[in-house]
Design an enzyme around this catalytic site. Structure first.
Site, PDB file in Angstrom:
ATOM      1  N   ASP A 197      48.139  36.672  33.472  1.00 36.81           N
ATOM      2  CA  ASP A 197      48.234  38.162  33.994  1.00 36.81           C
ATOM      3  C   ASP A 197      49.351  38.306  34.488  1.00 36.81           C
ATOM      4  OD1 ASP A 197      44.835  38.060  35.503  1.00 36.81           O
ATOM      5  OD2 ASP A 197      45.397  36.202  36.937  1.00 36.81           O
ATOM      6  N   ASP A 228      52.687  41.797  41.157  1.00 38.18           N
ATOM      7  CA  ASP A 228      52.321  42.615  39.553  1.00 38.18           C
ATOM      8  C   ASP A 228      54.565  43.141  40.660  1.00 38.18           C
ATOM      9  OD1 ASP A 228      52.930  45.291  39.099  1.00 38.18           O
ATOM     10  OD2 ASP A 228      52.918  46.273  41.106  1.00 38.18           O
ATOM     11  N   GLY A 276      34.878  34.681  43.625  1.00 37.97           N
ATOM     12  CA  GLY A 276      33.547  34.624  43.864  1.00 37.97           C
ATOM     13  C   GLY A 276      33.658  35.147  44.873  1.00 37.97           C
ATOM     14  N   ASN A 330      36.914  44.812  46.816  1.00 38.46           N
ATOM     15  CA  ASN A 330      38.459  43.342  46.454  1.00 38.46           C
ATOM     16  C   ASN A 330      39.591  43.363  46.471  1.00 38.46           C
ATOM     17  OD1 ASN A 330      38.603  40.479  46.616  1.00 38.46           O
ATOM     18  ND2 ASN A 330      37.676  39.993  44.964  1.00 38.46           N
ATOM     19  N   ALA A 331      40.256  42.711  47.709  1.00 40.13           N
ATOM     20  CA  ALA A 331      41.141  43.459  47.954  1.00 40.13           C
ATOM     21  C   ALA A 331      42.565  42.046  47.022  1.00 40.13           C
ATOM     22  CB  ALA A 331      42.420  43.360  49.313  1.00 40.13           C
ATOM     23  N   ILE A 332      42.402  42.523  45.023  1.00 39.39           N
ATOM     24  CA  ILE A 332      43.055  41.370  44.603  1.00 39.39           C
ATOM     25  C   ILE A 332      43.651  42.361  43.515  1.00 39.39           C
ATOM     26  CG2 ILE A 332      41.522  39.495  45.295  1.00 39.39           C
ATOM     27  CD1 ILE A 332      40.892  39.440  42.626  1.00 39.39           C
ATOM     28  N   ASP A 333      44.728  41.937  42.827  1.00 42.92           N
ATOM     29  CA  ASP A 333      44.922  42.825  41.665  1.00 42.92           C
ATOM     30  C   ASP A 333      45.779  43.981  41.792  1.00 42.92           C
ATOM     31  OD1 ASP A 333      43.301  40.454  40.179  1.00 42.92           O
ATOM     32  OD2 ASP A 333      42.257  41.880  38.936  1.00 42.92           O
ATOM     33  N   TYR A 393      35.617  43.561  40.616  1.00 45.38           N
ATOM     34  CA  TYR A 393      34.458  43.250  40.533  1.00 45.38           C
ATOM     35  C   TYR A 393      33.697  44.486  41.899  1.00 45.38           C
ATOM     36  CZ  TYR A 393      33.563  40.458  36.927  1.00 45.38           C
ATOM     37  OH  TYR A 393      33.402  40.115  35.740  1.00 45.38           O
ATOM     38  N   TRP A 394      32.613  44.268  43.029  1.00 52.23           N
ATOM     39  CA  TRP A 394      32.757  44.756  44.345  1.00 52.23           C
ATOM     40  C   TRP A 394      32.934  46.835  43.758  1.00 52.23           C
ATOM     41  CZ3 TRP A 394      33.758  39.562  44.821  1.00 52.23           C
ATOM     42  CH2 TRP A 394      33.482  38.967  45.527  1.00 52.23           C
ATOM     43  N   GLU A 444      38.842  45.823  36.611  1.00 50.49           N
ATOM     44  CA  GLU A 444      39.360  44.729  37.385  1.00 50.49           C
ATOM     45  C   GLU A 444      40.722  45.055  36.799  1.00 50.49           C
ATOM     46  OE1 GLU A 444      38.402  40.585  38.153  1.00 50.49           O
ATOM     47  OE2 GLU A 444      38.867  40.633  35.498  1.00 50.49           O
TER      48      GLU A 444
END
Length: 322
Positions: A42, A100, A118, A153-156, A173-174, A209
């Site tokens: 990443d 980031d 997950g 989903n609060a990532i990336d 996802y989500w 994602e």
């Protein structure tokens, strides 16, 4: 008749390799050769104001790599010396994911996610630094969070500026990719910010994602990673792209299929030893856009490594890699 058939075959072949068409090029360029510490996941890369480059990544306490020439990369430890205590609310080891980096208002800004595999009990945090170098970051806590009752989903995280405002794309996802407005003073989500929906897949588990948004010409381009990450040589990650005249969408691919309906032109997929290309970001260097991503090296037991390719912009407005 043979000439007509040959002409038809040549026309079909030309269509297959034309960037921004429904059929993606079946051949992809290898990443440019690099040396040194290549292991990464990443990646986010920036050309520092002081000269040279820094890449941050998932792993460690946000792993760091430094380079003087974008070719030789050296291990530079971690962004942080210790884990901020609040990270442990989201996993027992305090592991951060998918950073980031950007520069504005005289400071470097590092966004990152903390979560558990997950689950969408997740948070995005932010830190600042005067130099962008590892060991100089001051953490400022949570930017935006998600809970198990949310449909995102609060990532990336990936931050971009548009029309005088600051925005953060995120999601995994989500139901896919989302976006919220940030307060440029604090770098955190505007209170009560609308959660815009940018991209998803038609069916669960909505495997999209790692967004990144880039402005080129009059369009905003949304890059995202589709399918399965983090399985070594069994990874099926690939990078797709769509565009919009508004940063909040709607984003469509070159056929007009909305990214909210599973659209997205295939930009880069695994090939040869370079398996599962994704986790991408874009950085600008000397007037040229570069795509940074990880791949799993099939010739090295599926070890994740740094991939760099130049982004080219074609006359039809769509990006390609070279």
């Amino acid at each position: 008749m043979k000439r007509l058939r040959l002409a038809a075959l040549l026309a079909a072949a030309a269509l297959a390799v034309l960037p921004g068409t429904a059929r993606a090029d079946v051949t992809y360029p290898d990443p440019v050769p690099i040396t040194g510490q290549q292991i990464i996941h990443d990646p986010t890369v920036i050309h520092l104001k002081s000269g040279g480059y820094v890449a941050y990544s998932t792993g460690g306490i946000i792993g760091a790599r430094l380079s003087k020439d974008r070719v030789q990369w050296d291990d530079a430890g971690n962004a942080f010396a210790t884990h901020p205590s609040w990270w442990y609310e989201y996993n027992s080891t305090g592991d951060p994911w998918a950073p980031d980096i950007s520069y504005r208002d005289g400071r470097y800004w590092l966004y990152y996610a903390v979560s558990s595999w997950g689950t969408n009990h997740s948070a995005i945090g932010v830190a600042t630094s005067p130099t962008g170098l590892p060991g100089t970051w001051t953490d400022h806590g949570k930017v935006f969070t998600s809970e198990r009752t949310d449909t995102w989903n609060a990532i990336d995280p990936a931050v971009t500026r548009a029309d005088g405002k600051l925005w953060m794309a995120f999601g995994s996802y989500w139901t896919g990719i989302r976006m919220v407005e940030l307060d440029p003073r604090t770098g955190k989500a505007v209170e009560g910010a609308t959660v815009h929906h940018l991209a998803t897949r038609p069916d669960a588990p909505y495997a999209v994602e790692g967004p990144y948004v880039v402005k080129h010409g009059r369009h905003y381009y949304l890059f995202a990673s589709y399918d399965a990450c983090c399985a070594g040589v069994n990874s099926t990650y690939k990078i797709r792209v769509g565009r919009s005249t508004s940063v909040t969408g709607p984003y469509v691919d070159s056929t007009g299929t909305p990214m909210l309906e599973g659209g997205g032109d295939l930009l880069l997929a695994g090939h040869g030893r370079f398996v599962g290309t994704g986790g991408e970001s874009v950085f600008r260097d000397g007037g040229q856009d570069w795509l940074a991503y990880h791949y799993y090296d099939a010739d090295d037991n599926g070890t994740p490594k740094l991939g760099l390719n130049r982004l080219s912009w074609h006359k039809n407005g769509w990006p390609g890699v070279r």
